[in-house]
Scaffold this motif. Structure first.
Motif, short mmCIF file in Angstrom:
data_model
loop_
_atom_site.label_atom_id
_atom_site.label_comp_id
_atom_site.label_asym_id
_atom_site.label_seq_id
_atom_site.Cartn_x
_atom_site.Cartn_y
_atom_site.Cartn_z
N SER A 187 74.35 38.75 93.25
CA SER A 187 73.38 38.31 92.24
C SER A 187 72.46 39.45 91.84
CB SER A 187 72.54 37.15 92.79
OG SER A 187 71.59 37.63 93.73
N GLY A 188 71.52 39.12 90.95
CA GLY A 188 70.52 40.10 90.55
C GLY A 188 69.44 40.32 91.57
N GLY A 189 69.44 39.53 92.66
CA GLY A 189 68.45 39.73 93.71
C GLY A 189 67.03 39.44 93.29
N VAL A 190 66.85 38.38 92.49
CA VAL A 190 65.53 38.03 91.95
C VAL A 190 64.98 36.81 92.66
CG1 VAL A 190 64.24 37.38 89.88
CG2 VAL A 190 66.15 39.00 89.71
N VAL A 191 63.74 36.87 93.07
CA VAL A 191 63.03 35.75 93.69
C VAL A 191 61.90 35.34 92.76
CG1 VAL A 191 61.79 34.92 95.72
CG2 VAL A 191 63.55 36.69 95.97
N TYR A 192 61.88 34.07 92.35
CA TYR A 192 60.80 33.59 91.50
C TYR A 192 59.62 33.23 92.40
CZ TYR A 192 58.46 31.50 87.54
OH TYR A 192 57.55 31.24 86.54
N ALA A 193 58.51 33.94 92.22
CA ALA A 193 57.35 33.74 93.10
C ALA A 193 56.08 34.03 92.32
CB ALA A 193 57.45 34.64 94.33
N GLY A 194 55.00 33.39 92.74
CA GLY A 194 53.74 33.61 92.04
C GLY A 194 52.57 33.09 92.86
N GLY A 195 51.50 32.78 92.16
CA GLY A 195 50.30 32.32 92.83
C GLY A 195 49.47 33.44 93.40
N GLY A 196 49.81 34.69 93.02
CA GLY A 196 49.07 35.83 93.54
C GLY A 196 49.78 36.48 94.70
N THR A 197 51.05 36.81 94.53
CA THR A 197 51.79 37.48 95.61
C THR A 197 51.26 38.89 95.82
OG1 THR A 197 53.49 38.49 94.19
CG2 THR A 197 53.87 36.20 94.89
N SER A 198 51.61 39.47 96.95
CA SER A 198 51.18 40.84 97.23
C SER A 198 51.75 41.80 96.20
CB SER A 198 51.62 41.24 98.64
OG SER A 198 53.02 41.06 98.80
N VAL A 199 52.94 41.52 95.69
CA VAL A 199 53.55 42.37 94.68
C VAL A 199 52.80 42.25 93.37
CG1 VAL A 199 55.69 42.86 93.42
CG2 VAL A 199 55.79 42.12 95.82
N GLN A 200 52.46 41.03 92.98
CA GLN A 200 51.67 40.84 91.76
C GLN A 200 50.33 41.56 91.86
OE1 GLN A 200 51.76 36.47 91.67
NE2 GLN A 200 52.85 36.56 89.72
N ARG A 201 49.67 41.42 93.00
CA ARG A 201 48.35 42.05 93.16
C ARG A 201 48.46 43.57 93.08
NH1 ARG A 201 48.09 38.44 97.48
NH2 ARG A 201 48.03 40.17 98.98
N ALA A 202 49.52 44.12 93.70
CA ALA A 202 49.70 45.57 93.66
C ALA A 202 49.97 46.06 92.24
CB ALA A 202 50.85 45.97 94.58
N ALA A 203 50.54 45.19 91.41
CA ALA A 203 50.83 45.54 90.02
C ALA A 203 49.63 45.28 89.11
CB ALA A 203 52.03 44.74 89.52
N GLY A 204 48.55 44.76 89.66
CA GLY A 204 47.37 44.44 88.84
C GLY A 204 47.54 43.16 88.04
N VAL A 205 48.45 42.29 88.49
CA VAL A 205 48.74 41.04 87.79
C VAL A 205 47.97 39.90 88.45
CG1 VAL A 205 50.55 39.34 87.31
CG2 VAL A 205 51.01 41.78 86.99
N ARG A 206 47.27 39.13 87.65
CA ARG A 206 46.53 37.99 88.17
C ARG A 206 47.33 36.72 87.96
NH1 ARG A 206 40.34 38.01 86.35
NH2 ARG A 206 40.38 36.40 87.96
N ASP A 207 47.41 35.89 89.00
CA ASP A 207 48.13 34.63 88.92
C ASP A 207 47.45 33.64 89.85
OD1 ASP A 207 50.04 32.76 88.19
OD2 ASP A 207 51.68 33.65 89.34
N SER A 208 47.77 32.38 89.70
CA SER A 208 47.23 31.35 90.58
C SER A 208 48.32 30.33 90.87
CB SER A 208 46.03 30.65 89.94
OG SER A 208 46.44 29.88 88.81
N VAL A 209 48.16 29.63 91.99
CA VAL A 209 49.09 28.56 92.33
C VAL A 209 49.09 27.50 91.23
CG1 VAL A 209 49.52 26.67 93.96
CG2 VAL A 209 48.87 28.95 94.80
N GLU A 210 47.90 27.21 90.69
CA GLU A 210 47.79 26.17 89.66
C GLU A 210 48.56 26.55 88.40
OE1 GLU A 210 44.84 25.82 92.67
OE2 GLU A 210 45.22 27.51 91.30
N ALA A 211 48.48 27.83 87.99
CA ALA A 211 49.19 28.27 86.79
C ALA A 211 50.70 28.25 86.99
CB ALA A 211 48.74 29.68 86.40
N MET A 212 51.14 28.69 88.16
CA MET A 212 52.58 28.65 88.48
C MET A 212 53.08 27.21 88.48
SD MET A 212 54.40 30.00 91.97
CE MET A 212 56.17 29.88 92.21
N GLU A 213 52.31 26.34 89.11
CA GLU A 213 52.71 24.93 89.20
C GLU A 213 52.75 24.26 87.83
OE1 GLU A 213 51.38 20.99 91.80
OE2 GLU A 213 50.38 22.92 92.11
N GLU A 214 51.79 24.59 86.99
CA GLU A 214 51.75 24.00 85.65
C GLU A 214 53.00 24.38 84.85
OE1 GLU A 214 49.12 24.13 81.52
OE2 GLU A 214 48.42 25.18 83.31
N TYR A 215 53.39 25.65 84.92
CA TYR A 215 54.58 26.07 84.19
C TYR A 215 55.84 25.44 84.76
CZ TYR A 215 58.65 28.81 82.98
OH TYR A 215 59.91 29.16 82.58
#
Length: 496
Positions: A43-71
């Motif tokens: 596969s492409g080796g992709v994991v769908y994850a959010g809510g403020g993962t360590s990877v997102q934070r390191a990339a300067g990306v802001r996310d929340s559990v609520e926003a992930m859940e809403e989508y």
């Protein structure tokens, strides 16, 4: 030595289940028809994850559990309860850290354009229809850090960590039936090549490798190789019984490679490119049904029709053969494929004008990997209709002029219909499986009662993505459901 838990299938779901169980002190035995990896490894080796993962934070990306859940609520539909979806989203960041802690490499470089799969410069991207839902949505597709398709980079560290944790893997061993005693699942009956001549075992491994790739792109080749593999198993395999003291976890994938099951459950699949390996033969479902298990969403499939890269095509217009709007061009390829599948004829067009096509041509080299460039060139050179005006283009494709976007430039229509072609296939993935208890992963019978000793995970079970699919959601569910089942087995052992 008897195991506490026996895991059937050793792809992402099986490896995560085995590793979680071992970390909780359980003796784990895993079996796999081949040598492990399954569809995850190709596969492409992709994991769908959010809510403020360590990877997102390191990339300067802001996310929340609520926003992930809403989508995801819009994507998941009624596949799982609201409570289960919340647990999935709330535990998403921890799952990424758990994977990283076991050696899965992630890299926090966000992709600045919409794509079906990022090139080797980017490893965090919008892998679904998030931008159609919210133009400010953060990227949640976490691609394992490796060149090319990254499935092996995700699977290999998990397998290595499982071995280090004491998990025993018996490869080239195919489950053929469940062992049920006093109403409790106690193990599996298998056919194994462990005692076969070394030359036979090697031939089995080599054929399986070719059946996985390039076989995944050439179903007739995969079927021919599958017959040879089955012949080796039938002639040289020996019957064994493997027991587990406290639970069997079924994790052997989908039924994409089982044409009989596809014919029974899926209305339209002929001409598609069923993804996966020949081990995706529905064996977990068949094993579960032997113990009276119920199934869920067996008719649900994900069909993919990608138009990006180039990202400029997200500004185009998608219509069906009658000229009606299909969906937004910035939607994920599975959403576009789903809309095409709903049309009786499966036909559709991507409409762009000349300036937009020039923009797309200027992007393709920087945005696409080789197979995406190949598909783009096939689409614009072989599947295109051009005309000097909107009215002329409408006449050529058989729709009313007012159904097309206005433009003062020459216009183009590209045929995105669900038609089989090696250079522009429409991949398909089955989404249903065994019905499970959403808190434990225990397999349910026809009266929604847990079958003692039997659990399921990954695509062997109907889970988070049983209604619809976005890239990375299946592997993310493999992690979530694999760990869930292992925890449930450990809890059962603790109570006893």
């Amino acid at each position: 030595m008897e195991a506490d838990v026996l895991v059937v299938g050793f792809g992402a779901a099986g490896a995560c289940a085995a590793l979680q169980a071992a970390s909780q002190g359980l003796r784990v035995l895993a079996i796999d028809r081949f040598t492990g990896g399954g569809t995850t490894a190709i596969s492409g080796g992709v994991v769908y994850a959010g809510g403020g993962t360590s990877v997102q934070r390191a990339a300067g990306v802001r996310d929340s559990v609520e926003a992930m859940e809403e989508y995801l609520r819009a994507e998941v539909g009624e596949a799982v309860s609201a409570e289960t979806l919340h647990r999935f989203c709330a535990g998403s960041a921890e799952d990424i850290d758990w994977l990283a802690g076991h050696g899965v490499p992630f890299e926090p470089t966000p992709c600045p354009f919409k794509t079906s799969y990022p090139n080797d410069r980017y490893y965090l991207y919008h892998s679904g229809s998030e931008l159609a839902h919210d133009p400010q949505a953060p990227p949640r597709g976490h691609r394992a850090h490796a060149p090319g398709t990254s499935g092996k980079a995700l699977y290999a560290p998990l397998a290595a960590a499982a071995r280090k944790a004491g998990v025993r893997l018996r490869g080239q061993t195919r489950a053929t039936g469940l062992i049920v005693r006093d109403g409790v699942v106690r193990g599996v009956r298998c056919r194994t090549l462990e005692s076969a001549p070394a030359l036979v075992r090697r031939a089995h491994r080599v054929l399986a490798g070719y059946a996985a790739k390039p076989g995944v792109y050439a179903p007739p080749l995969r079927r021919r190789l599958g017959k040879l593999i089955t012949a080796l198993e039938s002639r040289y395999g020996t019957e064994v019984e493997l027991t587990a003291g406290h639970g069997v976890i079924l994790a052997s994938g989908t039924f994409n490679a089982n044409r009989r099951m596809l014919g029974e459950h899926v209305e339209r699949f002929r001409g598609s490119l069923p993804l996966g390996t020949i081990a995706d033969d529905g064996s977990s479902v068949r094993l579960g049904e032997q113990a009276g298990a119920a199934t869920k969403a067996m008719d649900r499939v994900s069909v993919w029709r990608f138009i990006t890269p180039p990202s400029a095509f997200t500004k185009g217009t998608l219509i069906d053969s009658a000229g009606e709007l299909l969906c937004g061009a910035n939607r994920y390829g599975a959403a576009i494929g789903s809309e095409l599948l709903r049309r009786t004829d499966g036909r559709g067009w991507l409409i762009v004008d000349e300036p937009l096509l020039r923009e797309a041509r200027g992007q393709i080299r920087a945005e696409a990997v080789w197979f995406q460039r190949m598909q783009f060139e096939f689409l614009v050179r072989r599947k295109g209709v051009s005309a000097p005006s909107r009215a002329a283009l409408a006449a050529r494709i058989g729709v009313a002029p007012e159904q097309l976007p206005e433009s003062t430039h020459p216009m183009h229509a590209f045929d995105i219909s669900l038609r089989p072609h090696l250079l522009y296939p429409w991949p398909m993935l089955t989404l249903g499986g065994l019905a499970v208890d959403e808190e434990s992963g225990a397999v349910l019978d026809g009266q929604a009662r847990p079958i003692p000793g039997l659990f399921a995970a990954g695509r062997a079970a109907a889970g988070i993505c049983a209604h619809s699919y976005v890239s990375g959601l299946s592997i993310a569910d493999c992690v979530f459901s694999g760990r869930r089942a292992a925890r449930a087995v450990a809890t059962t052992l603790a109570k006893n």
